[in-house]
Structures are given as structure tokens and as C-alpha cells.
Design an enzyme around this catalytic site. Structure first.
Site, PDB file in Angstrom:
ATOM      1  N   PRO A  88     -12.708 -27.064   4.333  1.00  0.00           N
ATOM      2  CA  PRO A  88     -12.312 -26.734   5.341  1.00  0.00           C
ATOM      3  C   PRO A  88     -10.870 -28.068   5.377  1.00  0.00           C
ATOM      4  O   PRO A  88     -10.659 -29.386   4.248  1.00  0.00           O
ATOM      5  CB  PRO A  88     -12.840 -27.905   6.678  1.00  0.00           C
ATOM      6  N   CYS A 271      -7.299 -19.737   6.298  1.00  0.00           N
ATOM      7  CA  CYS A 271      -6.967 -19.781   4.637  1.00  0.00           C
ATOM      8  C   CYS A 271      -5.344 -20.264   5.254  1.00  0.00           C
ATOM      9  O   CYS A 271      -4.977 -21.115   5.009  1.00  0.00           O
ATOM     10  CB  CYS A 271      -6.058 -18.651   4.303  1.00  0.00           C
ATOM     11  N   PHE A 272      -4.297 -19.982   6.189  1.00  0.00           N
ATOM     12  CA  PHE A 272      -3.021 -20.286   5.737  1.00  0.00           C
ATOM     13  C   PHE A 272      -3.050 -21.370   6.415  1.00  0.00           C
ATOM     14  O   PHE A 272      -2.114 -22.227   5.979  1.00  0.00           O
ATOM     15  CB  PHE A 272      -1.816 -18.925   7.200  1.00  0.00           C
TER      16      PHE A 272
HETATM   17  C1  UDX Z   1      -5.138 -14.245   3.791  1.00  0.00           C
HETATM   18  C2  UDX Z   1      -4.373 -13.801   2.929  1.00  0.00           C
HETATM   19  O1  UDX Z   1      -3.574 -11.921   3.471  1.00  0.00           O
HETATM   20  C3  UDX Z   1      -5.439 -13.424   1.996  1.00  0.00           C
HETATM   21  O2  UDX Z   1      -4.421 -12.573   0.951  1.00  0.00           O
HETATM   22  C4  UDX Z   1      -6.078 -15.150   1.322  1.00  0.00           C
HETATM   23  O3  UDX Z   1      -6.532 -14.369   0.105  1.00  0.00           O
HETATM   24  C5  UDX Z   1      -6.321 -15.505   2.556  1.00  0.00           C
HETATM   25  O4  UDX Z   1      -5.609 -15.389   3.515  1.00  0.00           O
HETATM   26  P1  UDX Z   1      -6.990 -13.172   6.292  1.00  0.00           P
HETATM   27  O5  UDX Z   1      -6.563 -15.151   7.007  1.00  0.00           O
HETATM   28  O6  UDX Z   1      -7.624 -12.687   5.797  1.00  0.00           O
HETATM   29  O7  UDX Z   1      -6.209 -13.419   4.332  1.00  0.00           O
HETATM   30  O8  UDX Z   1      -5.536 -12.481   7.001  1.00  0.00           O
HETATM   31  P2  UDX Z   1      -4.791 -11.739   7.348  1.00  0.00           P
HETATM   32  O9  UDX Z   1      -4.387 -10.884   6.569  1.00  0.00           O
HETATM   33  O10 UDX Z   1      -3.409 -12.426   6.013  1.00  0.00           O
HETATM   34  O11 UDX Z   1      -3.433 -11.958   8.277  1.00  0.00           O
HETATM   35  C6  UDX Z   1      -3.434 -13.944   8.554  1.00  0.00           C
HETATM   36  C7  UDX Z   1      -3.074 -13.834  10.637  1.00  0.00           C
HETATM   37  O12 UDX Z   1      -1.581 -13.908  10.625  1.00  0.00           O
HETATM   38  C8  UDX Z   1      -4.320 -13.254  11.330  1.00  0.00           C
HETATM   39  O13 UDX Z   1      -4.363 -14.165  12.315  1.00  0.00           O
HETATM   40  C9  UDX Z   1      -3.159 -11.923  11.825  1.00  0.00           C
HETATM   41  O14 UDX Z   1      -2.816 -11.754  12.862  1.00  0.00           O
HETATM   42  C10 UDX Z   1      -1.810 -12.736  11.259  1.00  0.00           C
HETATM   43  N1  UDX Z   1      -0.682 -11.650  11.214  1.00  0.00           N
HETATM   44  C11 UDX Z   1      -0.598 -11.261   9.934  1.00  0.00           C
HETATM   45  C12 UDX Z   1       0.462 -11.553  12.198  1.00  0.00           C
HETATM   46  O15 UDX Z   1       1.253 -12.697  13.098  1.00  0.00           O
HETATM   47  N2  UDX Z   1       1.506 -10.890  11.466  1.00  0.00           N
HETATM   48  C13 UDX Z   1       1.340 -10.188  10.350  1.00  0.00           C
HETATM   49  O16 UDX Z   1       2.746  -9.644  10.475  1.00  0.00           O
HETATM   50  C14 UDX Z   1       0.553 -10.468   9.943  1.00  0.00           C
END
Ligand code: UDX
Ligand code: ADP
Length: 452
Positions: A88, A271-272
Site C-alpha cells: 500500500p 492499483c492506479f
Molecule cells: C488495473 C489495471 O487495469 C490492471 O492491468 C492492473 O493489473 C491493476 O490495475 P483494476 O484496478 O482491477 O486493474 O481495474 P480497471 O478495470 O483498470 O479499473 C480501474 C478503475 O478505473 C475502476 O474504478 C474503473 O471503474 C475505472 N475506469 C476504467 C473508468 O473510470 N473508466 C474507464 O474507461 C476504465
């Protein structure tokens, strides 16, 4: 061959279930210090919800897939040890708020050094700052036995909600290792495991540092796309453009592509935010101030998007939500998961509580206990009510806010929801999933992200 994975979480559990499924001749043991979590992995009710996961686990469990709290023995028996523990954002001391907290990783490395009596390949699965492998290596050098270690970086790119599909058909698998004969041999061993089901041209090999940095960069690019479209959503609301139409037009350019251009209440997930902040911290560490500031904007824009959503609700509801009943549909950070880490819903609900709203939450998969823990409130708090259906949450509400894009929210009986709400009835679509025209025909006043 035996594999041990330290950390039975959202990454370790599904990844090891896939390896065990594809490699029936390899014994895979997932270990964790959290006995409750291990007990859940050994039960009918797995600790994480992920489409297709139950089937894989049930088929392999007890055959060549095991979940255990016996960390020491499983490590020592293994040829390959994956480290898949949480990293984290640090909340204390140097780098607080940005750097990754590597204490769990360090503890794992120390544990491997302490208990290993045979040579092993140690694989970093958790997302880590660049050059963490050198820390792990230094700790492993202090192993009291003669055991030798090769450290590889093999970041996981699965997204929650589609984890099994992503593991089954990954865009790529990335393996980083030392470019020495021993390092290359270790890379080959891991390569051969993935090659059982992944086409070899999709398995990329690099040096360790490139692999570590690629994971941070991939997440930063994805997060940046969402912040970019969310920035444009604010401009759409000011100019009567429609963000979905803009995203479609922009994404049709094959150089840009249509994915990750969905405007929303802001990205969440484990993650992000963590990885972009980690990138910012690394850049600051290396004196790259402009680069750090560039990436930090991705986070600032995401914070702004969440705040903006609440402000729009308050302004629309005649400048106050105090004492008003607001239905919140969806609490998970995205659909098809029970994970709430960094979910935009947490921030939005907290802001609504600060505005003294009475919130009524429904999520198909997130538990009552988890919602209260995330909001930092005791169960039974008078401002927060948790319901077992969307229609219950919406009854007698002034407004409905859709915060997670669960499919079932597009199929609700909105006529009956409208009939049971106070008038005027407001709906705020934080995910742009609803048919606004149809809702307006029913009588709702509709508001969506990036649309007037
Ligand atoms: C992410 C990466 O996609 C993945 O490759 C990595 O291993 C871990 O982090 P994750 O966090 O599980 O995966 O989900 P993801 O589908 O990427 O969505 C992340 C966030 O972005 C979510 O809250 C989703 O709702 C949001 N999102 C995604 C948007 O708001 N708009 C989009 O177009 C796509
Ligand atoms: P991720 O999403 O990265 O998989 P999780 O938090 O879901 O993260 O899972 C990480 C798991 O790692 C947790 O279940 C935690 O108990 C476990 N863990 C952390 N440190 C250790 C350790 N030193 N030994 C064993 N397990 C650990």
C-alpha cells in the site's frame, strides 16, 4: 516442481489457481499469515468474488492447489516462490502519501532467507518500485544456509472483475531477470510455465528494472486516459458537448483506440492511485521534478472529478442535501468485484455525510461490514443505511446516485423507483450507463458525467 505463493489476495489467489489448472504436474501452495483468509479459500465461500474463480479453485483444490498458513514449510519445499503481498501507499514517515510501503515485501524476503535450505527462484508478483529486486537480493544474501536465489520480476496485469479471462488470455506476460547465465535460466523456467497456455510471442522478457517500471508505466498510462477524458467531461458540461460522443469520436482514431475512455466518478481500485503516486515519488527521488508534476496531475484530476460530482449534486438539490435521503447504487470500485479499495463511492459518501445527507447504500457484492469500515463509521450510524436491494435503497429518496456500473442497474424498474421517490426526483449517473432519455420520459430530472 513445487510453487509457493506468499499472499492469498486478489492477485495471488486467482493467479495461482490458473497456474495450478494449467500445470497439473506442479504443486501450488498459496500461503498467508491471515488464517481467516486461508480458511475462506478452503471453504465454499471464497474470500474474493471473481467470475469463474470458484470453478477453477474447486477443481484444483486438494489435487495440486493448496491454501495454507504453514508459511515456513511451504517456502522451504518450493522451487519457485512468488511474492504477492500488498504494497500500500506509505502512511507514515519518509515518502508518506506517495511511496509504496515495502515492509511486507521485506518481511517476505527475510522469511525466505531464514527458512530456505534449497535453491529457489524468487518472483516479484506485487507491483513494486523500480529497483526493489536489489533490496530483495541483498536480504536473500544473508540466508544462513548455502541456498542460492535468482530474483525475477513478473508483474501481474490482470484487472479485477475479469481476472480469470485476463489470466487465461493475457495481452502479454512480462518476465524480467538478470542478464547472467543463472538469471536467464531462471527466466526460462518461468517462461516454460506460462508457455503451457500463453503463446510464446506474448511472453516478453526484459531486464529486471524494465519489468518493474513497465508495470508502473502501464497503470499510469491507463489512469492518465481516464483522467484525460474526465478532464474533458468537465468541459463538456460547460459547453453542451456530450462526453460519450466525444470519447467515441476520439477513440475511433486507431492511434488512440476506444478502451479506457469511459468518463466516470473517477478511477478507484488498489492499483492506479498507488502506482501513479509511486511513480511520482520515484521521479522526485531522482530529481525529475517536472516529470513528477506531470504524473501527479493524473491524481489531482481524479480527486477533482469525485469532488465535482458531489458539488453538482448539492447545487442541483437546491444547494443543500442536509437531512435529505440520497440513494447510492454501487459501492465497489468497479462492477463484478467485491473490492472497494479506493472506490470513488467512499469519497463521495464521505462528502455527502459531511454535507449532512442521509445516505442509503445498495451494492450487490459488498458487505455491510466492509461499507462501514470504509466509511470509518460504526454499524448502525444514523446517517448511513445499507439495503439489500436497489428499490429499497431508493424508496422515498430525493435523489439516486449511480456510483458503480453494475449491469443490474441498467435493468431496474425505474418507473416503480420513480413512483416511490420524493418529487422532483433526481438521478445522477456517475457511470454513464443509464438511458437518460427513457428516465426523462418517466419524469426524472437526470444528470450524468460530461453531459448537460
Ligand atoms: C488495473 C489495471 O487495469 C490492471 O492491468 C492492473 O493489473 C491493476 O490495475 P483494476 O484496478 O482491477 O486493474 O481495474 P480497471 O478495470 O483498470 O479499473 C480501474 C478503475 O478505473 C475502476 O474504478 C474503473 O471503474 C475505472 N475506469 C476504467 C473508468 O473510470 N473508466 C474507464 O474507461 C476504465
Ligand atoms: P493484492 O490485491 O495485491 O493481492 P491483497 O491485500 O488482496 O493484495 O493480498 C495480500 C495478502 O498478502 C493479504 O492476504 C496479506 O495477509 C498477505 N500478506 C502480507 N504480508 C504477508 C507475509 N509476510 N506473509 C504472508 N502473507 C502476507
Amino acid at each position: 516442481m513445487k510453487i509457493c505463493c506468499i499472499g492469498a489476495g486478489y492477485v495471488g489467489g486467482p493467479t495461482m489457481a490458473m497456474i495450478a489448472t494449467k500445470c497439473p504436474d506442479i504443486d501450488v501452495t498459496v500461503v498467508d499469515i491471515n488464517a481467516e483468509r486461508i480458511a475462506a479459500w478452503n471453504s465454499e465461500a471464497l474470500p474474493i468474488f471473481e467470475k469463474g474463480l470458484d470453478e477453477l479453485v474447486i477443481a484444483a483444490r486438494g489435487q495440486n492447489l493448496f491454501f495454507s498458513t504453514n508459511v515456513d514449510q511451504s517456502i522451504d519445499e518450493a522451487d519457485i516462490v512468488f511474492i504477492s503481498v500488498n504494497t500500500p501507499t506509505k502512511t507514515y514517515g519518509t515518502g508518506a502519501g506517495k511511496a509504496s510501503d515495502l515492509k511486507y515485501i521485506e518481511l517476505c524476503a527475510r522469511k525466505i532467507a531464514e527458512v530456505s535450505t534449497t535453491d529457489k527462484i524468487v518472483v516479484e508478483k506485487s507491483t513494486l518500485p523500480v529497483r526493489t529486486a536489489s533490496t530483495i537480493k541483498r536480504i536473500l544474501k544473508n540466508c544462513p544456509s548455502e541456498a542460492q536465489f535468482e530474483v525475477l520480476s513478473n508483474p501481474e496485469f490482470l484487472a479485477e472483475g475479469t481476472a480469470i479471462k485476463d489470466l487465461q488470455e493475457p495481452d502479454r506476460v512480462l518476465i524480467g531477470g538478470d542478464q547472467t547465465p543463472e538469471g536467464l535460466a531462471a527466466i526460462q523456467t518461468l517462461f516454460d510455465i506460462y508457455a503451457r497456455w500463453v503463446s510464446p510471442d506474448r511472453i516478453l522478457t526484459t531486464n529486471v528494472w524494465s519489468s518493474e517500471l513497465s508495470k508502473l508505466t502501464a497503470n499510469a498510462f491507463l489512469a492518465q486516459r481516464i483522467s484525460s477524458i474526465n478532464a474533458i467531461s468537465a468541459l463538456c458540461e460547460a459547453t453542451e458537448a456530450n462526453v460519450d460522443e466525444v470519447a467515441r469520436a476520439v477513440g475511433s482514431d486507431s492511434r488512440i483506440g476506444p478502451k479506457f475512455l469511459k468518463s466516470s466518478v473517477g478511477f478507484g481500485g488498489s492499483c492506479f492511485q498507488k502506482d501513479v503516486l509511486n511513480l511520482v515519488y520515484l521521479c522526485e527521488h531522482y530529481g525529475l521534478t517536472e516529470v513528477a508534476q506531470y504524473w501527479e496531475q493524473v491524481i489531482l484530476m481524479n480527486n477533482y472529478q469525485r469532488k465535482r460530482f458531489v458539488q453538482r449534486m448539492v447545487t442541483t438539490l437546491f444547494n443543500t442535501v442536509a437531512g435529505k435521503k440520497i440513494a447510492v447504487l454501487g459501492f465497489a470500485f468497479k462492477k463484478d468485484t467485491n473490492d472497494t479499495r479506493e472506490s470513488a463511492a467512499i469519497y463521495i459518501c464521505r462528502d455527502l455525510l459531511d454535507e449532512q445527507a442521509e445516505i442509503h447504500i445498495y451494492d450487490p457484492k459488498v458487505s455491510h461490514k466492509q461499507i462501514c469500515a470504509d466509511l470509518g463509521i460504526p454499524e448502525g450510524h444514523p446517517g448511513v443505511h445499507i439495503h439489500s436491494s436497489a428499490s429499497d435503497a431508493c424508496a422515498n429518496a430525493h435523489a439516486v446516485a449511480v456510483l458503480t456500473e453494475w449491469d443490474e442497474f441498467t435493468e431496474l424498474d425505474f418507473q416503480s423507483i420513480f413512483d416511490n421517490m420524493l418529487k422532483p426526483s433526481f438521478i445522477f449517473d456517475g457511470r454513464n450507463i443509464l438511458d437518460l432519455e427513457a428516465l426523462r420520459k418517466i419524469g426524472f430530472e437526470t444528470h450524468a458525467v460530461g453531459k448537460v
